[in-house]
Design a protein around this motif. Structure first.
Motif, PDB file in Angstrom:
ATOM      1  N   HIS A 273       0.805  -0.899  -0.498  1.00 35.03           N
ATOM      2  CA  HIS A 273       0.256   0.007   0.274  1.00 35.03           C
ATOM      3  C   HIS A 273       1.436   1.031   0.059  1.00 35.03           C
ATOM      4  CE1 HIS A 273      -2.899  -3.107   0.778  1.00 35.03           C
ATOM      5  NE2 HIS A 273      -3.700  -2.289   1.111  1.00 35.03           N
ATOM      6  N   THR A 274       1.532   1.586  -0.685  1.00 38.50           N
ATOM      7  CA  THR A 274       2.539   2.575  -1.008  1.00 38.50           C
ATOM      8  C   THR A 274       1.615   4.154  -1.258  1.00 38.50           C
ATOM      9  OG1 THR A 274       2.856   2.686  -3.333  1.00 38.50           O
ATOM     10  CG2 THR A 274       4.249   1.310  -2.110  1.00 38.50           C
ATOM     11  N   GLY A 275       0.715   4.244  -1.510  1.00 37.93           N
ATOM     12  CA  GLY A 275       0.328   5.029  -1.959  1.00 37.93           C
ATOM     13  C   GLY A 275       0.753   6.001  -2.890  1.00 37.93           C
ATOM     14  N   VAL A 276       1.630   5.458  -3.813  1.00 35.44           N
ATOM     15  CA  VAL A 276       1.616   6.149  -4.854  1.00 35.44           C
ATOM     16  C   VAL A 276       0.759   5.858  -6.485  1.00 35.44           C
ATOM     17  CG1 VAL A 276       3.713   5.732  -6.765  1.00 35.44           C
ATOM     18  CG2 VAL A 276       4.347   6.256  -4.107  1.00 35.44           C
ATOM     19  N   LEU A 277       0.732   6.944  -6.665  1.00 34.21           N
ATOM     20  CA  LEU A 277      -0.527   6.952  -7.743  1.00 34.21           C
ATOM     21  C   LEU A 277      -0.460   5.662  -8.861  1.00 34.21           C
ATOM     22  CD1 LEU A 277      -3.414   8.044  -8.867  1.00 34.21           C
ATOM     23  CD2 LEU A 277      -2.163   9.686  -9.986  1.00 34.21           C
ATOM     24  N   THR A 278       0.949   5.775  -9.438  1.00 39.34           N
ATOM     25  CA  THR A 278       1.359   5.160 -10.379  1.00 39.34           C
ATOM     26  C   THR A 278       0.832   3.436  -9.565  1.00 39.34           C
ATOM     27  OG1 THR A 278       3.278   5.209 -10.224  1.00 39.34           O
ATOM     28  CG2 THR A 278       2.815   6.151 -12.516  1.00 39.34           C
TER      29      THR A 278
ATOM     30  N   TYR B 237      -1.062   2.311  -7.905  1.00 36.25           N
ATOM     31  CA  TYR B 237      -2.468   1.827  -8.672  1.00 36.25           C
ATOM     32  C   TYR B 237      -2.211   1.449  -9.921  1.00 36.25           C
ATOM     33  CZ  TYR B 237      -3.412   4.303  -3.622  1.00 36.25           C
ATOM     34  OH  TYR B 237      -2.677   4.542  -2.418  1.00 36.25           O
ATOM     35  N   VAL B 238      -2.199   2.850 -10.991  1.00 35.15           N
ATOM     36  CA  VAL B 238      -2.272   1.772 -12.012  1.00 35.15           C
ATOM     37  C   VAL B 238      -1.272   0.514 -12.687  1.00 35.15           C
ATOM     38  CG1 VAL B 238      -1.851   3.526 -14.082  1.00 35.15           C
ATOM     39  CG2 VAL B 238      -2.707   4.870 -12.889  1.00 35.15           C
ATOM     40  N   ALA B 239      -0.524   0.899 -11.800  1.00 33.01           N
ATOM     41  CA  ALA B 239       0.068  -0.291 -11.989  1.00 33.01           C
ATOM     42  C   ALA B 239      -0.768  -2.073 -11.774  1.00 33.01           C
ATOM     43  CB  ALA B 239       1.366  -0.538 -11.931  1.00 33.01           C
ATOM     44  N   TRP B 240      -1.703  -1.728 -11.201  1.00 26.91           N
ATOM     45  CA  TRP B 240      -1.789  -3.175 -10.304  1.00 26.91           C
ATOM     46  C   TRP B 240      -2.947  -3.394 -10.913  1.00 26.91           C
ATOM     47  CZ3 TRP B 240      -1.114  -7.033  -7.523  1.00 26.91           C
ATOM     48  CH2 TRP B 240       0.086  -7.111  -6.118  1.00 26.91           C
ATOM     49  N   PHE B 241      -3.565  -2.075 -11.266  1.00 22.22           N
ATOM     50  CA  PHE B 241      -5.263  -2.286 -11.863  1.00 22.22           C
ATOM     51  C   PHE B 241      -5.139  -2.652 -13.572  1.00 22.22           C
ATOM     52  CE2 PHE B 241      -7.677   0.156 -15.820  1.00 22.22           C
ATOM     53  CZ  PHE B 241      -9.146  -0.503 -14.751  1.00 22.22           C
ATOM     54  N   LEU B 242      -3.637  -2.319 -14.147  1.00 20.46           N
ATOM     55  CA  LEU B 242      -3.499  -3.160 -15.616  1.00 20.46           C
ATOM     56  C   LEU B 242      -3.003  -4.638 -15.827  1.00 20.46           C
ATOM     57  CD1 LEU B 242      -1.736   0.316 -16.709  1.00 20.46           C
ATOM     58  CD2 LEU B 242      -3.771  -0.927 -17.869  1.00 20.46           C
TER      59      LEU B 242
ATOM     60  N   VAL C 247      -3.557  -6.423 -13.167  1.00 16.34           N
ATOM     61  CA  VAL C 247      -5.189  -7.273 -13.483  1.00 16.34           C
ATOM     62  C   VAL C 247      -5.872  -7.674 -14.287  1.00 16.34           C
ATOM     63  CG1 VAL C 247      -7.363  -7.761 -11.702  1.00 16.34           C
ATOM     64  CG2 VAL C 247      -5.447  -7.049 -10.878  1.00 16.34           C
ATOM     65  N   MET C 248      -6.276  -6.297 -15.169  1.00 17.29           N
ATOM     66  CA  MET C 248      -6.361  -6.115 -16.356  1.00 17.29           C
ATOM     67  C   MET C 248      -5.455  -7.707 -17.704  1.00 17.29           C
ATOM     68  SD  MET C 248      -8.508  -4.480 -17.924  1.00 17.29           S
ATOM     69  CE  MET C 248      -8.465  -2.990 -18.730  1.00 17.29           C
TER      70      MET C 248
ATOM     71  N   LEU D 263       2.771   5.123 -16.935  1.00 13.74           N
ATOM     72  CA  LEU D 263       3.006   3.597 -15.561  1.00 13.74           C
ATOM     73  C   LEU D 263       4.541   4.455 -15.271  1.00 13.74           C
ATOM     74  CD1 LEU D 263       2.386   0.414 -17.101  1.00 13.74           C
ATOM     75  CD2 LEU D 263       1.718   1.378 -15.567  1.00 13.74           C
TER      76      LEU D 263
ATOM     77  N   LEU E 181      -0.905   9.910   1.531  1.00 22.09           N
ATOM     78  CA  LEU E 181      -2.769   8.596   2.172  1.00 22.09           C
ATOM     79  C   LEU E 181      -1.384   7.203   2.154  1.00 22.09           C
ATOM     80  CD1 LEU E 181      -5.431  10.389   0.945  1.00 22.09           C
ATOM     81  CD2 LEU E 181      -4.791   9.845   3.081  1.00 22.09           C
ATOM     82  N   LYS E 182      -1.004   6.644   2.678  1.00 22.95           N
ATOM     83  CA  LYS E 182      -0.427   5.449   2.389  1.00 22.95           C
ATOM     84  C   LYS E 182      -1.063   4.774   3.821  1.00 22.95           C
ATOM     85  CE  LYS E 182       3.466   6.536   3.633  1.00 22.95           C
ATOM     86  NZ  LYS E 182       4.855   7.011   3.724  1.00 22.95           N
TER      87      LYS E 182
ATOM     88  N   LYS F 139      -5.999  11.355  -7.106  1.00 22.20           N
ATOM     89  CA  LYS F 139      -6.030   9.051  -7.270  1.00 22.20           C
ATOM     90  C   LYS F 139      -7.696   8.631  -8.239  1.00 22.20           C
ATOM     91  CE  LYS F 139      -2.799   8.393  -3.868  1.00 22.20           C
ATOM     92  NZ  LYS F 139      -2.941   8.358  -1.904  1.00 22.20           N
TER      93      LYS F 139
ATOM     94  N   VAL G 179     -13.127  -5.484 -15.633  1.00 22.59           N
ATOM     95  CA  VAL G 179     -12.214  -5.726 -14.558  1.00 22.59           C
ATOM     96  C   VAL G 179     -12.458  -3.849 -13.969  1.00 22.59           C
ATOM     97  CG1 VAL G 179      -9.546  -4.681 -14.547  1.00 22.59           C
ATOM     98  CG2 VAL G 179     -10.197  -6.720 -15.866  1.00 22.59           C
TER      99      VAL G 179
ATOM    100  N   MET H 218      -7.140  -4.010  -6.527  1.00 22.72           N
ATOM    101  CA  MET H 218      -7.292  -3.193  -7.081  1.00 22.72           C
ATOM    102  C   MET H 218      -8.001  -2.056  -6.230  1.00 22.72           C
ATOM    103  SD  MET H 218      -8.932  -4.113 -11.140  1.00 22.72           S
ATOM    104  CE  MET H 218      -9.881  -5.505  -9.834  1.00 22.72           C
TER     105      MET H 218
END
Lengths: 113, 117, 524
Positions: A88-93, A95-100, A102-103, B25, B115-116, C180, C230, C241
């Motif tokens: 749970h890093t809190g870094v936006l990129t 979050y995007v990486a996890w989403f992609l 899973v996709m 990314l 926030l983390k 976010k 997804v 996610m």
């Protein structure tokens, strides 16, 4: 009366009204037993809190802060939390990486299966 | 040759999406990430317009219309809607980036993480 | 007049909140009292519309509404010229009715609450304008029968939601969360739009029912399926996610958080609608059933274990939101995994889906109430840190009781509603796989454990000097919270009433793909 029917689940039944009646009966029995007790037990030194013979702490120190309450739990599961929290890093990129990620995984599952 | 020509817009869409995803990314600057997102938005809009084309159909414009069947203009309507939505989201996110720069003094996403956990 | 209004209920459902929201900046100029009156009036009218529509659907069957048609109930069957079904249509079946009831309950509670809770804040005209935009978006998502329309309402919800999250800048932290949320939502919506493009390119249709009737399940359809499910799973906060969920739910004003829970549920509805109504038994149900089950178990377990060490009360509740969403994904996933197996579906699949759907509305009321109590405490004490709070039970007894009701309900303690839906989930999942049921029960125990911690930290202990001036919150906030508490208790004591009247029709609607198609396209 439709309102008072029993809920049928896959394997059992659940009727909150019966449960409430049972609860009321149990509370009634409890109160009855309590009323049969000796009245003088609630007087004298027995009323003082007994903390293994230690003196009673002041009011301010009596409340356990939230963090300490489950200290044992988090300490026992230290290995799990040491893996889980850094994700749970809190870094936006991220979050995007996890989403992609899973996709991408779903693509593989859907197109292969 | 015509087949290749017809495939060209789809290739462009894929290239644009990959560029946008790459920016989202691997860039750490918030503005660049938002640029990547805008790029992807354009790619999806292009995809919608391209999908609206049917072989041997004519554009759905009623002045000086040539003979032949018209393509459905549905996707053009969808694209307009999507562009409007895209403008709204981009404007909002860029204003968020401005506020964040004022308060945090940075637009690096590695530092925007109060926030983390 | 009466029949006119009744026949236009689906349009009013979205039009009323939009009108209420867009007139807010104008009416707000007349002063705060007039504006608050307008806010309450709009909330009441929206709630009445929602309830009437839901009752109509549950009593007389699915309602369709065609925008811009000569007569609004014209289906595609009556108009064969409509080879390209591109008109915007609303199709509300029993599942949509369930979601509308869910949204209405939350709207009512949150509007009454926020009028008092936000009274001392600035910029309220725009705040309420955005709030009604959010409400309109959620209603639109659950009422629409058109895939592109769904995308538009999804974007409206995301935009209004992100703007509301960031509305009180709070030294930039709220804006961080808003950014976010906005970025991930936009990315998700782009994926959904790509899927819509792929489907339109193949089948020349945007209507969900029309698409479902033409679907061939080509490889491109599989790509579209991934691009739909997804993002929707991400929007409802499924692990892995879920990272945006705690950030957003923590920093948003509490009334907004309570409604963002509902908007997540609308995404969950979209997910189920795509899987069951659009693709149905055509997809490899076992694979995607297990996909939902794995997402669900991960969400339930990781959500609750992340909740236990939290120090911020709303962040803790947000991780519980992730965990509870896992239950719904798990239960409906079990139903999906046996979709093609008629005997298993009848034996436990239906019950599992019923449990999952019942948990949607139960969880929304419990979690909404919890976030509202957290907001009440924040309003009076100015902190969300569990280590600094304490002893509030002396000054805020009503809030304490409401918190207890919600916490016990969400932990699955009888006689509250959470127990009924969780019992349905445990027993049906146990038939499918005992291990999954055991995990679900462990998660429930951990939920109870962490709410014991929150209760102890917030309300117990001797009086503190720093909270000497803390009083009970204003009465409208208590009334707003009581709306949800009343549902929790009533649905807890009469679960069967709600299951037969509301949940069972919704399960039938979800499983009856042919019926969903036939409502729009006529008999098969």
């Amino acid at each position: 009366m439709a309102l008072f029917q029993t809920l049928k689940t896959a394997a059992g039944v659940w009727n909150p009204l019966l449960w409430l009646i049972a609860l009321a009966v149990a509370i009634g029995i409890g109160l009855y037993i309590r009323s049969r007790g000796r009245a003088d037990s609630r007087q004298g030194p027995a009323r003082e809190p007994f903390i293994s013979g230690n003196p009673e702490p002041e009011n301010a120190g009596a409340h356990i802060p939230a963090t300490n309450l489950y200290w044992g739990f988090t300490e026992a599961l230290k290995g799990w939390y040491q893996k889980l929290l850094p994700i749970h890093t809190g870094v936006l990129t991220d979050y995007v990486a996890w989403f992609l990620g899973v996709m991408a995984l779903t693509f593989i599952i859907a197109l292969a299966g | 040759m015509t087949r290749l020509f017809l495939a060209l817009p789809f290739v462009t869409v894929v290239i644009l999406i990959i560029l946008g995803l790459g920016a989202m990314l691997f860039k750490k600057n918030l503005i660049k990430i938002l640029l990547g997102l805008s790029l992807m938005e354009s790619a999806v809009n292009l995809l919608l317009v391209v999908i609206g084309y049917r072989q041997d159909s004519v554009a759905p414009i009623f002045t000086n219309v040539p003979s032949g069947e018209m393509a459905m203009p549905t996707v053009q309507a969808l694209t307009l809607t999507s562009i409007v939505i895209g403008v709204a989201t981009s404007a909002m996110m860029l204003s968020f980036a401005m506020v964040l720069y004022k308060r945090y003094g940075t637009v690096n996403v590695l530092e925007i993480r109060k926030l983390k956990h | 007049m009466q029949t006119f209004l009744i026949s236009h209920l689906p349009a009013l459902l979205v039009a009323l909140p939009l009108l209420c929201g867009f007139l807010m900046p104008v009416i707000g100029r007349a002063g705060p009292r007039v504006r608050n009156g307008w806010v309450l009036l709009g909330g009441a009218l929206t709630a009445i519309t929602g309830l009437l529509l839901a009752i109509q659907v549950l009593r007389f069957g699915p309602v369709t509404y065609v925008f811009g048609a000569a007569h609004t109930t014209q289906t595609l069957a009556e108009n064969p010229a409509a080879a390209f079904p591109i008109r915007i249509m609303f199709e509300i079946d029993a599942l949509g009715a369930l979601m509308i009831i869910n949204t209405t309950l939350a709207t009512l509670a949150v509007i009454i609450y926020s009028v008092a809770a936000e009274a001392k804040q600035s910029g309220l005209d725009m705040f309420y304008a955005l709030f009604y935009l959010l409400i309109a978006g959620v209603y639109g998502m659950v009422a629409t029968g058109d895939l592109f329309n769904f995308f538009v309402f999804l974007e409206i919800t995301s935009l209004a939601g992100a703007a509301l999250v960031a509305y009180r800048i709070d030294r930039g932290v709220a804006v961080e969360a808003g950014l976010k949320y906005a970025l991930l939502s936009t990315l998700a919506a782009l994926a959904v739009l790509t899927a819509i493009g792929i489907l339109f390119g193949q089948y020349n249709a945007l209507n969900i029912a029309a698409l479902a009737s033409r679907l061939q399940f080509t490889p491109l359809d599989k790509v579209a399926l991934c691009l739909l499910i997804v993002p929707l799973a991400m929007k409802c906060g499924a692990v892995p996610m879920h990272f945006w969920t705690p950030d957003v739910y923590t920093t948003a004003p509490s009334s907004v958080t309570a409604f963002l829970v509902i908007s997540s549920q609308a995404s969950l509805y979209g997910l189920f609608r795509v899987l069951f109504s659009l693709y149905g038994a055509m997809l490899s149900w076992a694979t995607f059933g297990w996909f939902l089950i794995i997402l669900g178990v991960l969400s339930a377990f990781i959500g609750v274990t992340m909740a236990i060490p939290q120090k911020d009360v709303k962040r803790l509740m947000a991780y519980h939101a992730v965990s509870q969403t896992g239950y719904m994904l798990l239960a409906v996933g079990v139903g999906l995994a046996v979709l093609g197996n008629a005997s298993a579906l009848a034996k436990f699949g239906r019950a599992a889906i019923a449990g999952g759907l019942f948990h949607i509305i139960n969880y929304a009321s419990c979690k909404g109430l919890l976030f509202l109590t957290a907001g009440a405490i924040f309003l009076r004490t100015g902190t969300r840190n569990l280590n600094r709070l304490g002893a509030l039970g002396h000054a805020m007894p009503v809030t304490m009781v409401l918190f207890m009701i919600a916490a016990l309900a969400i932990a699955g303690i009888p006689p509250f509603n959470g127990f009924a839906s969780k019992l349905m989930i445990y027993q049906s999942v146990f038939h499918f796989s005992p291990l999954l049921a055991i995990v679900a029960m462990i998660v429930s125990i951990l939920t109870l454990a962490s709410f014991v911690k929150v209760f102890q930290a917030l309300f117990m202990g001797p009086r503190r000097p720093e909270f000497a001036n803390v009083r009970e919150v204003p009465r409208p906030m208590l009334i707003g919270m009581s709306v949800l508490a009343a549902y929790i208790v009533i649905a807890g004591i009469f679960p069967q009433f709600f299951v037969t009247r509301m949940i069972a029709p919704a399960v039938n609607a979800l499983l009856d793909r042919a019926g969903y198609i036939a409502t729009i396209l006529g008999g098969i």
